[in-house]
Every structure is written in structure tokens, then in C-alpha cells.
Design an enzyme around this catalytic site. Structure first.
Site, PDB file in Angstrom:
ATOM      1  N   ASP A 198      43.216  17.042  15.227  1.00 15.50           N
ATOM      2  CA  ASP A 198      44.140  17.503  14.186  1.00 15.50           C
ATOM      3  C   ASP A 198      45.567  17.563  14.713  1.00 15.50           C
ATOM      4  OD1 ASP A 198      42.273  18.967  11.797  1.00 15.50           O
ATOM      5  OD2 ASP A 198      41.345  18.709  13.756  1.00 15.50           O
ATOM      6  N   ASP A 211      42.825  15.398  21.493  1.00 12.49           N
ATOM      7  CA  ASP A 211      42.683  16.342  20.394  1.00 12.49           C
ATOM      8  C   ASP A 211      42.679  15.519  19.102  1.00 12.49           C
ATOM      9  OD1 ASP A 211      42.820  18.807  18.877  1.00 12.49           O
ATOM     10  OD2 ASP A 211      44.952  18.368  18.595  1.00 12.49           O
TER      11      ASP A 211
END
Length: 213
Positions: free
Chosen positions: A12, A10
Site C-alpha cells: 500500500d 511493501d
């Protein structure tokens, strides 16, 4: 012997210490509304599908604004990210970015980390001829709460995959990967902490390397 063939990240609050679209919303004066929607979705309080298009219609990001988000990403790297990516690449592991962020924001980060752009899965924004916001591709799996799992399964077919992320949309990959690693170095989400097979609570992502061998 290596435990994985592929490591998916991922972005953020995992590879970077910010939520890029929330940062842009703050700059455009709509930060509080968008941040509340983000937190509801990332904590699993509401389905991401119910807030995704709302956030983008509030922010209406242009191509140039998303490119600035990418530049901001590069200044907000989580501790140890460059070292971790460098080691994984030296070990000839495939490194992918699978994120609910947007391609135009991801390119500067991927280039900085020397991750091929074709190894990015992200949402797409439609622009007019001036580069102004026209909408988003709601047909993209990443516009849904299970989209990361969809891509992780396709990428990892017949391969051993580790996925690392901070939110419930990342946790959704757990059934389709060998190992899901929760990351709480930026923000700890209780559901992710409780259900992840491994959980990193330090501000550095370097402990991930201990799982590779």
C-alpha cells in the site's frame, strides 16, 4: 555485479497508489475513522498494535470484499511497477511482498505481477463458513509494528536484502537489511524521508533499478 539477492516490497502506497483497507472502509461508510487510525500508525504517532484490531473490527471485511480490494490494487499500480518487477525477475532476484495488508487481497496483485504466492507475507483474516469476518490472527508478526523486520530478517538470512516502503513499519526493517529505500511517490512521511538510506520522491518506482547494480 548485482548489489542484492532479494528485494522486498511493501504494498500500500508503494507498489500501489492507494491504501486498500482505507478504500474498503470508504465503501462501507466508515472511511474517516479508519483513515485517521491508519495515518496515526503509518506516521509513527501511535504503535500499529494499538490500532490494528480496532480498524478491522470497524470494517469487518468478508473474503469477497478483500478479493475486491485485490482487484482494486491491480488497477492502482504505481508508475513503473510492472517494469521494475520484470527486470528484477530477469536478473533472478527473489521478489517478496511483505505487507500489513491481507493475503486474500494480495493474491490478485501477486498473480498480476507474476510473484509466487508463497513469496507473500501478509496478515490473515478468519472467516465463518459463509466467508464473513470472524477476526484476525493477532499472533502474526505483521499485526505488530516490527513484523516486517521480523520477516525481512528471516527471508534475508545470509542474503543481501533491499526493502522498499513508505511507512515507519517499513523503516523498522532498516537494521536487518542491507539497504532500506524510502518511497515517497504516493505519500511522503517525514520520518521515513529523514532516516532512509535512499529516498525516492518521484511518482515512479523506476529509480529503484539504479540501486540494483
Amino acid at each position: 555485479m548485482l548489489n542484492y539477492d532479494v528485494v522486498c516490497f511493501d504494498v500500500d502506497s508503494t507498489l500501489v497508489t492507494c491504501e486498500g483497507i482505507d478504500w474498503l472502509a470508504e465503501r462501507k461508510g466508515v472511511g474517516e475513522d479508519v483513515k485517521n487510525l491508519t495515518n496515526q500508525a503509518m506516521n509513527g504517532e501511535v504503535p500499529m498494535e494499538s490500532v490494528f484490531s480496532k480498524k478491522l473490527d470497524i470494517i469487518r471485511p468478508s473474503r469477497k470484499e478483500l478479493q475486491r480490494v485485490g482487484e482494486y490494487y491491480c488497477s492502482q499500480l504505481t508508475q513503473g511497477v510492472e517494469d521494475v518487477i520484470g527486470v528484477l525477475k530477469q536478473l533472478n532476484l527473489d521478489v517478496w511482498l511483505i505487507t500489513g495488508s491481507f493475503s486474500d487481497a494480495l493474491y490478485p496483485l501477486a498473480d498480476t505481477l507474476k510473484i509466487p504466492r508463497e513469496q507473500i507475507k501478509a496478515n490473515q483474516v478468519y472467516y465463518d463458513s459463509f466467508g464473513d469476518y470472524q477476526g484476525i490472527d493477532l499472533g502474526c508478526p505483521l499485526a505488530t509494528s516490527t513484523g516486517k523486520a521480523t520477516y525481512a530478517q528471516v527471508i534475508g538470512r545470509s542474503k543481501r536484502v533491499a526493502f522498499i516502503g513508505d511507512s515507519v513499519t517499513d523503516l523498522a526493517t532498516k537494521p536487518v537489511v542491507k539497504t532500506f529505500v524510502g518511497f515517497g511517490g504516493v505519500v511522503t512521511r517525514q520520518k521515513v524521508k529523514d532516516e532512509a538510506e535512499f529516498f525516492i520522491k518521484s511518482p515512479s518506482i523506476l529509480p529503484l533499478l539504479a540501486l540494483v547494480y
